[in-house]
Design a protein around this motif. Sequence first.
Motif, PDB file in Angstrom:
ATOM      1  N   ALA A 259       0.878  -1.054  -0.073  1.00  0.00           N
ATOM      2  CA  ALA A 259       0.035  -0.091   0.128  1.00  0.00           C
ATOM      3  C   ALA A 259       0.918   1.258   0.110  1.00  0.00           C
ATOM      4  CB  ALA A 259      -0.869   0.026   1.184  1.00  0.00           C
ATOM      5  N   PRO A 260       0.344   2.545  -0.356  1.00  0.00           N
ATOM      6  CA  PRO A 260       1.029   3.597  -0.240  1.00  0.00           C
ATOM      7  C   PRO A 260       1.313   3.914   1.284  1.00  0.00           C
ATOM      8  CG  PRO A 260      -1.079   4.170  -1.435  1.00  0.00           C
ATOM      9  CD  PRO A 260      -1.180   2.653  -0.616  1.00  0.00           C
ATOM     10  N   GLY A 261       2.705   4.298   1.481  1.00  0.00           N
ATOM     11  CA  GLY A 261       3.262   4.749   2.864  1.00  0.00           C
ATOM     12  C   GLY A 261       3.695   3.413   3.855  1.00  0.00           C
TER      13      GLY A 261
ATOM     14  N   THR B  66      10.111   2.977   0.055  1.00  0.00           N
ATOM     15  CA  THR B  66      11.413   3.735  -0.310  1.00  0.00           C
ATOM     16  C   THR B  66      12.432   3.784   0.951  1.00  0.00           C
ATOM     17  OG1 THR B  66       9.665   5.363  -1.560  1.00  0.00           O
ATOM     18  CG2 THR B  66      11.942   6.222  -1.270  1.00  0.00           C
TER      19      THR B  66
ATOM     20  N   ARG C 126      10.095  12.074  -6.251  1.00  0.00           N
ATOM     21  CA  ARG C 126      10.351  12.208  -4.947  1.00  0.00           C
ATOM     22  C   ARG C 126      11.112  10.906  -4.328  1.00  0.00           C
ATOM     23  NH1 ARG C 126       6.246  15.919  -1.450  1.00  0.00           N
ATOM     24  NH2 ARG C 126       5.849  17.598  -2.887  1.00  0.00           N
ATOM     25  N   ASP C 127      10.413   9.769  -4.721  1.00  0.00           N
ATOM     26  CA  ASP C 127      11.175   8.591  -4.258  1.00  0.00           C
ATOM     27  C   ASP C 127      12.491   8.342  -4.991  1.00  0.00           C
ATOM     28  OD1 ASP C 127       8.909   8.205  -2.804  1.00  0.00           O
ATOM     29  OD2 ASP C 127       7.980   6.730  -3.900  1.00  0.00           O
TER      30      ASP C 127
ATOM     31  N   ARG D 262      15.162  10.352  -3.359  1.00  0.00           N
ATOM     32  CA  ARG D 262      15.605   9.796  -2.087  1.00  0.00           C
ATOM     33  C   ARG D 262      16.627   8.679  -2.336  1.00  0.00           C
ATOM     34  NH1 ARG D 262      10.248   8.619   1.219  1.00  0.00           N
ATOM     35  NH2 ARG D 262      11.901   7.440   2.534  1.00  0.00           N
TER      36      ARG D 262
ATOM     37  N   GLU E 231      10.522  -0.710  -7.257  1.00  0.00           N
ATOM     38  CA  GLU E 231       9.489  -0.389  -6.321  1.00  0.00           C
ATOM     39  C   GLU E 231       8.282   0.027  -7.154  1.00  0.00           C
ATOM     40  OE1 GLU E 231      10.552   3.314  -3.828  1.00  0.00           O
ATOM     41  OE2 GLU E 231       8.507   3.559  -3.557  1.00  0.00           O
TER      42      GLU E 231
ATOM     43  N   ALA F  61       1.034   0.148  10.967  1.00  0.00           N
ATOM     44  CA  ALA F  61       0.050   1.273  11.073  1.00  0.00           C
ATOM     45  C   ALA F  61      -1.010   0.939  10.226  1.00  0.00           C
ATOM     46  CB  ALA F  61       0.825   2.518  10.532  1.00  0.00           C
ATOM     47  N   GLU F  62      -1.198  -0.104   9.326  1.00  0.00           N
ATOM     48  CA  GLU F  62      -2.216  -0.288   8.319  1.00  0.00           C
ATOM     49  C   GLU F  62      -3.353  -1.042   9.029  1.00  0.00           C
ATOM     50  OE1 GLU F  62      -0.666  -1.588   4.643  1.00  0.00           O
ATOM     51  OE2 GLU F  62       0.935  -0.270   4.954  1.00  0.00           O
TER      52      GLU F  62
ATOM     53  N   LYS G 134       7.833  -0.968  10.094  1.00  0.00           N
ATOM     54  CA  LYS G 134       7.556   0.115  11.264  1.00  0.00           C
ATOM     55  C   LYS G 134       7.019  -0.462  12.694  1.00  0.00           C
ATOM     56  CE  LYS G 134       5.475   3.103   7.517  1.00  0.00           C
ATOM     57  NZ  LYS G 134       4.606   4.338   7.119  1.00  0.00           N
TER      58      LYS G 134
ATOM     59  N   LEU H  40       6.666   0.921  15.849  1.00  0.00           N
ATOM     60  CA  LEU H  40       5.195   1.604  16.376  1.00  0.00           C
ATOM     61  C   LEU H  40       4.110   0.784  17.090  1.00  0.00           C
ATOM     62  CD1 LEU H  40       4.331   3.834  13.065  1.00  0.00           C
ATOM     63  CD2 LEU H  40       5.264   4.585  15.367  1.00  0.00           C
TER      64      LEU H  40
ATOM     65  N   VAL I   5       2.387   1.591  20.450  1.00  0.00           N
ATOM     66  CA  VAL I   5       1.284   2.691  20.343  1.00  0.00           C
ATOM     67  C   VAL I   5       0.225   2.355  19.519  1.00  0.00           C
ATOM     68  CG1 VAL I   5       3.080   4.508  20.995  1.00  0.00           C
ATOM     69  CG2 VAL I   5       2.653   3.912  18.661  1.00  0.00           C
ATOM     70  N   LEU I   6       0.225   1.179  19.017  1.00  0.00           N
ATOM     71  CA  LEU I   6      -0.856   0.788  18.179  1.00  0.00           C
ATOM     72  C   LEU I   6      -1.590  -0.481  18.712  1.00  0.00           C
ATOM     73  CD1 LEU I   6       0.619   0.986  14.625  1.00  0.00           C
ATOM     74  CD2 LEU I   6      -0.989   2.470  15.499  1.00  0.00           C
TER      75      LEU I   6
ATOM     76  N   LYS J 180      13.565   2.355  10.499  1.00  0.00           N
ATOM     77  CA  LYS J 180      13.925   3.414  11.199  1.00  0.00           C
ATOM     78  C   LYS J 180      14.940   3.024  12.613  1.00  0.00           C
ATOM     79  CE  LYS J 180      11.194   7.355  13.938  1.00  0.00           C
ATOM     80  NZ  LYS J 180       9.999   7.721  14.143  1.00  0.00           N
TER      81      LYS J 180
ATOM     82  N   PRO K 245      -5.284   1.325   1.582  1.00  0.00           N
ATOM     83  CA  PRO K 245      -5.819   0.578   2.603  1.00  0.00           C
ATOM     84  C   PRO K 245      -5.077   0.973   4.173  1.00  0.00           C
ATOM     85  CG  PRO K 245      -4.868  -0.560   0.829  1.00  0.00           C
ATOM     86  CD  PRO K 245      -4.456   0.942   0.831  1.00  0.00           C
ATOM     87  N   GLY K 246      -6.123   0.890   5.069  1.00  0.00           N
ATOM     88  CA  GLY K 246      -5.575   0.922   6.568  1.00  0.00           C
ATOM     89  C   GLY K 246      -5.327   2.471   6.861  1.00  0.00           C
TER      90      GLY K 246
ATOM     91  N   ALA L 126       0.474   8.011   9.390  1.00  0.00           N
ATOM     92  CA  ALA L 126       1.501   7.189   9.238  1.00  0.00           C
ATOM     93  C   ALA L 126       1.747   6.605   8.117  1.00  0.00           C
ATOM     94  CB  ALA L 126       0.732   5.610  10.109  1.00  0.00           C
ATOM     95  N   GLU L 127       1.048   7.223   7.157  1.00  0.00           N
ATOM     96  CA  GLU L 127       1.481   7.073   5.605  1.00  0.00           C
ATOM     97  C   GLU L 127       2.878   7.990   5.115  1.00  0.00           C
ATOM     98  OE1 GLU L 127      -2.378   7.067   3.255  1.00  0.00           O
ATOM     99  OE2 GLU L 127      -3.120   6.044   4.814  1.00  0.00           O
TER     100      GLU L 127
ATOM    101  N   LYS M 197       2.244  12.067   0.565  1.00  0.00           N
ATOM    102  CA  LYS M 197       0.998  11.364  -0.401  1.00  0.00           C
ATOM    103  C   LYS M 197       0.228  12.349  -1.337  1.00  0.00           C
ATOM    104  CE  LYS M 197       2.683   7.252   0.711  1.00  0.00           C
ATOM    105  NZ  LYS M 197       3.854   8.033   1.309  1.00  0.00           N
TER     106      LYS M 197
ATOM    107  N   TYR N 254      -0.172  11.186  -5.210  1.00  0.00           N
ATOM    108  CA  TYR N 254      -1.530  10.834  -5.595  1.00  0.00           C
ATOM    109  C   TYR N 254      -2.545  12.004  -5.698  1.00  0.00           C
ATOM    110  CZ  TYR N 254       0.589   6.257  -4.203  1.00  0.00           C
ATOM    111  OH  TYR N 254       1.497   5.248  -3.922  1.00  0.00           O
TER     112      TYR N 254
ATOM    113  N   LYS O 241      -5.832   9.524  12.278  1.00  0.00           N
ATOM    114  CA  LYS O 241      -4.630   8.953  13.385  1.00  0.00           C
ATOM    115  C   LYS O 241      -3.605  10.111  13.817  1.00  0.00           C
ATOM    116  CE  LYS O 241      -4.708   4.578  10.981  1.00  0.00           C
ATOM    117  NZ  LYS O 241      -4.332   3.222  10.557  1.00  0.00           N
TER     118      LYS O 241
ATOM    119  N   LYS P 114      -9.706   7.502  17.303  1.00  0.00           N
ATOM    120  CA  LYS P 114      -9.242   6.677  18.775  1.00  0.00           C
ATOM    121  C   LYS P 114      -9.637   7.682  19.816  1.00  0.00           C
ATOM    122  CE  LYS P 114      -5.424   3.909  20.266  1.00  0.00           C
ATOM    123  NZ  LYS P 114      -4.024   3.460  20.094  1.00  0.00           N
TER     124      LYS P 114
END
Lengths: 225, 225
Positions: free
Chosen positions: A38-40, A44, A70-71, A74, A116, A141-142, A164, A167, A170-171, A197, B39-40, B141-142, B146, B150, B164, B197
Amino acid sequence: MTRIHVVESVLKANDAVAAVNRRLLDSSGVLAVNIMSAPGSGKTTLLEKTIPRLAPEKAAVLVGDLQTTRDAERIASVAADTTQINTGTGCHLTATQVAEGLGRVSLANVAYVLIENVGNMVCPAGFDLGEHLRVALLSVAEGDDKVAKYPTLFQQADVVLLTKIDLLGVLDFDVQRVTEDLSRLQTRAPMLRISAKTGEGMDAWVDWLRQQRAQQRDRAAAPSA
Amino acid sequence: MTRIHVVESVLKANDAVAAVNRRLLDSSGVLAVNIMSAPGSGKTTLLEKTIPRLAPEKAAVLVGDLQTTRDAERIASVAADTTQINTGTGCHLTATQVAEGLGRVSLANVAYVLIENVGNMVCPAGFDLGEHLRVALLSVAEGDDKVAKYPTLFQQADVVLLTKIDLLGVLDFDVQRVTEDLSRLQTRAPMLRISAKTGEGMDAWVDWLRQQRAQQRDRAAAPSA
């Protein structure tokens, strides 16, 4: 009827080009990896952190995006060669786009071509690009329901990267649920937990990638049956 | 040539059905909202938390998913009526699928039809479903790139929900960058920051939705030009 016929033709044409891409990559001894999510989800960032760890082996990168570079910007500082493929409104890369991208890569100089794909959990899974391996990313996060909801992507993956994971604290994310959904797909793909990270899990992922490349070399060296 | 022709036909057929859907909804005084995101990003959670706040007005929900009824099950306890639309491998809802879904809804009993599109930032933006409003979600989180990557989804949105936001403290996410990218798209859509949340920002979002519904009623009551 016409519509179905056309879709089949598009897929057949794509598969023919994908097969040519794969033969070219094989003859050059280059391992091609199609990275989808998915995006994000962190494709990258994964590439930014992975490529330096592969040294002294080098990687060329093909980056699919609707627009912007952008990607690619990077990734350019770490990759031996970076090519941006802008798909416009296209929701996935095609084998022809990858063929065009490969035309700009000096395959003799690299060990890996890392692709990618466009950020999308649906459409990319339907298109063979000529890669050897498919990597599916799922960011914590998804949500932990995504394997069940987008099974095709995960069923075809050779490895699933849970990203990720820093995280997780916290999720509300149930890793066990993902593991169970994956086992229902009867996939043998391992699931690796990583945080680009913090670096956690990155060694296991890079080791896996190196191992796949070694196996490719072994196959190439073996006398053909 | 054939391929282009077919794609045009599919889009034209879709638009014709979308127009019929919209006329039906207008004649019933029902506001239809097409909710789109990766998604997510939190579409289902948003619906779970939004619908009770709309009371005493009721909402019917159409949920698009490749497979599984997980989202519909979550929403069923709060919605007046929930219909799952399984798209199989389809990467977006179509107007025809929505027409089928509307066929099961008692429009006289509801004020809103909330449509949760397939999780995908690319394909859904190309298909009119007959909705009155488009909502685009972006989860912090994405990543903050974006909107630029997109643009079509965000350019067409009537409101952008940054979701979020309770995670902003633990992520490197530049809200200013998103605001700037949105302003470059010359969209007049407001961006609302919410956390389903913690409840932060939910009042503003529900107020916005109620306001849109009031405007729809005003338009219906006005003498036609």
